[in-house]
Design an enzyme around this catalytic site. Structure first.
Site, short mmCIF file in Angstrom:
data_model
loop_
_atom_site.label_atom_id
_atom_site.label_comp_id
_atom_site.label_asym_id
_atom_site.label_seq_id
_atom_site.Cartn_x
_atom_site.Cartn_y
_atom_site.Cartn_z
N VAL A 99 0.84 -1.20 0.00
CA VAL A 99 0.00 0.00 0.00
C VAL A 99 0.88 1.25 0.00
O VAL A 99 0.38 2.36 0.08
CB VAL A 99 -0.93 0.00 1.24
CG1 VAL A 99 -1.86 -1.21 1.22
CG2 VAL A 99 -0.14 0.04 2.56
N HIS A 115 -4.45 -4.60 -2.31
CA HIS A 115 -4.76 -4.33 -0.90
C HIS A 115 -4.92 -2.83 -0.63
O HIS A 115 -4.83 -2.39 0.52
CB HIS A 115 -3.69 -4.93 0.02
CG HIS A 115 -3.73 -6.43 0.08
ND1 HIS A 115 -2.71 -7.20 0.60
CD2 HIS A 115 -4.69 -7.31 -0.30
CE1 HIS A 115 -3.04 -8.48 0.53
NE2 HIS A 115 -4.23 -8.58 -0.02
C1 BJW Z 1 12.40 -10.14 1.21
C2 BJW Z 1 13.27 -9.11 1.56
C3 BJW Z 1 14.15 -8.64 0.56
C4 BJW Z 1 12.04 -9.58 3.27
N1 BJW Z 1 14.13 -9.19 -0.65
N2 BJW Z 1 12.41 -10.68 0.01
C5 BJW Z 1 -8.15 -18.48 7.86
C6 BJW Z 1 -8.51 -17.71 8.96
C7 BJW Z 1 -8.86 -16.37 8.83
C8 BJW Z 1 -8.85 -15.78 7.60
C9 BJW Z 1 -8.49 -16.55 6.52
C10 BJW Z 1 -8.17 -17.88 6.63
N3 BJW Z 1 -7.84 -18.36 5.41
C11 BJW Z 1 -7.96 -17.37 4.54
C12 BJW Z 1 -8.37 -16.25 5.19
C13 BJW Z 1 -8.59 -14.97 4.62
C14 BJW Z 1 -7.54 -13.93 4.93
C15 BJW Z 1 -6.16 -14.59 4.97
O1 BJW Z 1 -5.50 -14.79 3.98
N4 BJW Z 1 -5.67 -14.94 6.16
C16 BJW Z 1 -4.39 -15.68 6.28
C17 BJW Z 1 -3.40 -14.85 7.09
C18 BJW Z 1 -4.69 -17.02 6.90
N5 BJW Z 1 -7.64 -13.00 3.84
C19 BJW Z 1 -8.48 -11.97 3.88
O2 BJW Z 1 -9.18 -11.73 4.84
C20 BJW Z 1 -8.59 -11.17 2.61
N6 BJW Z 1 -9.97 -10.97 2.27
C21 BJW Z 1 -10.76 -11.98 1.99
O3 BJW Z 1 -10.40 -13.14 1.96
O4 BJW Z 1 -12.04 -11.58 1.73
C22 BJW Z 1 -13.06 -12.57 1.55
C23 BJW Z 1 -14.33 -11.80 1.32
C24 BJW Z 1 -15.02 -11.95 0.14
C25 BJW Z 1 -16.20 -11.24 -0.08
C26 BJW Z 1 -16.68 -10.36 0.90
C27 BJW Z 1 -15.98 -10.19 2.07
C28 BJW Z 1 -14.79 -10.90 2.28
C29 BJW Z 1 -8.01 -9.77 2.83
C30 BJW Z 1 -6.56 -9.81 3.12
C31 BJW Z 1 -6.09 -8.38 3.42
C32 BJW Z 1 -4.65 -8.35 3.88
N7 BJW Z 1 -4.36 -7.04 4.38
C33 BJW Z 1 -3.01 -6.73 4.79
C34 BJW Z 1 -3.01 -5.29 5.40
C35 BJW Z 1 -3.13 -4.27 4.28
C36 BJW Z 1 -3.10 -2.86 4.78
C37 BJW Z 1 -1.79 -2.49 5.45
O5 BJW Z 1 -0.72 -2.51 4.82
O6 BJW Z 1 -1.85 -2.18 6.65
O7 BJW Z 1 -2.12 -6.79 3.67
S1 BJW Z 1 -2.32 -7.92 5.91
C38 BJW Z 1 -0.67 -7.83 5.27
O8 BJW Z 1 -0.30 -9.12 4.70
C39 BJW Z 1 -0.74 -6.83 4.11
C40 BJW Z 1 0.13 -7.50 3.09
O9 BJW Z 1 -0.17 -7.02 1.80
C41 BJW Z 1 -0.21 -8.96 3.29
C42 BJW Z 1 0.82 -9.90 2.73
O10 BJW Z 1 2.05 -9.77 3.38
P1 BJW Z 1 3.39 -9.82 2.54
O11 BJW Z 1 3.43 -8.69 1.61
O12 BJW Z 1 3.56 -11.17 1.98
O13 BJW Z 1 4.48 -9.51 3.67
P2 BJW Z 1 5.17 -10.49 4.73
O14 BJW Z 1 5.73 -9.65 5.79
O15 BJW Z 1 4.24 -11.57 5.14
O16 BJW Z 1 6.33 -11.19 3.91
C43 BJW Z 1 7.47 -10.47 3.48
C44 BJW Z 1 8.37 -11.40 2.70
O17 BJW Z 1 9.43 -10.67 2.16
C45 BJW Z 1 8.98 -12.53 3.54
O18 BJW Z 1 8.75 -13.76 2.88
C46 BJW Z 1 10.48 -12.19 3.57
O19 BJW Z 1 11.30 -13.35 3.56
C47 BJW Z 1 10.63 -11.40 2.31
N8 BJW Z 1 11.73 -10.42 2.30
N9 BJW Z 1 13.11 -8.75 2.84
C48 BJW Z 1 13.32 -10.21 -0.90
N10 BJW Z 1 15.09 -7.61 0.81
#
Ligand code: BJW
Ligand code: ZN
Length: 237
Positions: A99, A115
């Site tokens: 974001v 997101h």
């Molecule tokens: C490097 C590096 C370098 C570091 N070089 N690499 C079970 C229970 C409850 C919920 C669920 C469930 N199963 C599925 C769900 C749904 C849920 C979900 O996925 N939960 C899981 C956690 C289990 N998903 C949702 O709720 C989504 N919505 C949905 O499903 O809606 C259904 C619906 C339909 C119709 C009507 C109503 C609903 C929404 C998900 C929203 C996620 N939001 C966030 C916050 C955004 C705002 C903010 O920024 O504050 O998005 S959470 C957070 O995680 C953020 C990120 O975009 C997202 C992903 O994280 P990301 O980018 O992968 O970061 P990290 O930190 O996890 O990883 C970083 C990586 O970089 C690591 O691997 C490092 O190794 C690497 N790295 N330095 C290369 N230099």
């Protein structure tokens, strides 16, 4: 690396999925892992609609802090490499879970922000949306002209992704020749599922991450290291 470099050089259609890791070298903390935002702050206390309903000021303090950190940060060589790759690829889509807006600032054009956008505000009462780049915000929560309070224009857990953006992301993943997955833990759905969509459609999948992810064993090429170092190497043709 050499094979992956050739796939990219030849591809007429490329889609990319980025996550917080691509901005790590710009000084923006990732969500999970060492130094992840959620070590200091419990995610479930901050990135949900329930948290915002319960304590909008605390949620806004977290976002205001992050906005100020991002405002001072600069795009890094990984962001810049993707902007360059877009310029030389006939069909290119950059799907980002981030974001922070660093892809925009690096010059990328076709960006699908699945997101949302931390610089976008949306009134929780009337739904009005606007951009606001002020850091720090003078009032938390920021007020709307209707008297309601604004929320960050991002997608929280349990919320649907923006439908048009999500549809375009799915189409890009399903129709590309090469799919690049960069700096995401691939734990959050539905975004992480795009890797499977691309694989299922026959794309070559290349992953760049500091660590192994749930997809590392099944992609065509998994490169372990820093995105800011590996990506500029990978796009050299
Ligand atoms: C490097 C590096 C370098 C570091 N070089 N690499 C079970 C229970 C409850 C919920 C669920 C469930 N199963 C599925 C769900 C749904 C849920 C979900 O996925 N939960 C899981 C956690 C289990 N998903 C949702 O709720 C989504 N919505 C949905 O499903 O809606 C259904 C619906 C339909 C119709 C009507 C109503 C609903 C929404 C998900 C929203 C996620 N939001 C966030 C916050 C955004 C705002 C903010 O920024 O504050 O998005 S959470 C957070 O995680 C953020 C990120 O975009 C997202 C992903 O994280 P990301 O980018 O992968 O970061 P990290 O930190 O996890 O990883 C970083 C990586 O970089 C690591 O691997 C490092 O190794 C690497 N790295 N330095 C290369 N230099
Ligand atoms: Zn309003």
């Amino acid at each position: 690396m050499q094979a992956a470099r050739e796939w990219l050089a030849k591809a007429r259609s490329v889609a990319v999925l980025t996550g917080a890791g691509i901005s790590a070298e710009s000084g923006i903390p990732t969500f999970r892992g060492g130094g992840g935002l959620w070590k200091q702050f419990r995610a479930e206390d901050l990135a949900t609609p329930q948290a915002f309903a319960r304590d909008p000021v605390t949620v806004w303090e977290w976002y205001d802090w992050r906005r100020c950190l991002i405002a001072r940060a600069q795009p890094n060589p990984a962001h810049l490499a993707l902007a360059e790759l877009e310029n030389r690829t006939p069909r290119f889509s950059l799907i980002t879970q981030n974001v922070d807006g660093l892809h925009d600032r690096a010059g990328s054009r076709r960006i699908l922000k699945v997101h949302g956008d931390i610089w976008r505000l949306r009134c929780a009462a009337c739904g009005k949306e606007w951009d606001d780049y002020t850091c720090p915000l003078p009032q938390l929560p920021p007020p709307c002209s209707c008297g309601g309070m604004a929320r960050p224009g991002v997608v929280w857990f349990g919320e649907a992704l923006p439908a048009d953006v999500w549809t375009a992301a799915g189409q890009a993943a399903a129709s590309c020749e090469v799919f690049l997955v960069i700096g995401t833990s691939a734990l959050v759905y539905p975004a992480a599922g795009l890797v499977t969509v691309a694989e299922g459609a026959g794309a070559r999948v290349i992953e760049i991450n500091l660590e192994r992810t749930p997809y590392s064993g099944q992609v065509d090429c998994s490169l372990q290291g820093k995105a800011g170092e590996l990506l500029p190497e990978l796009i050299k043709s």
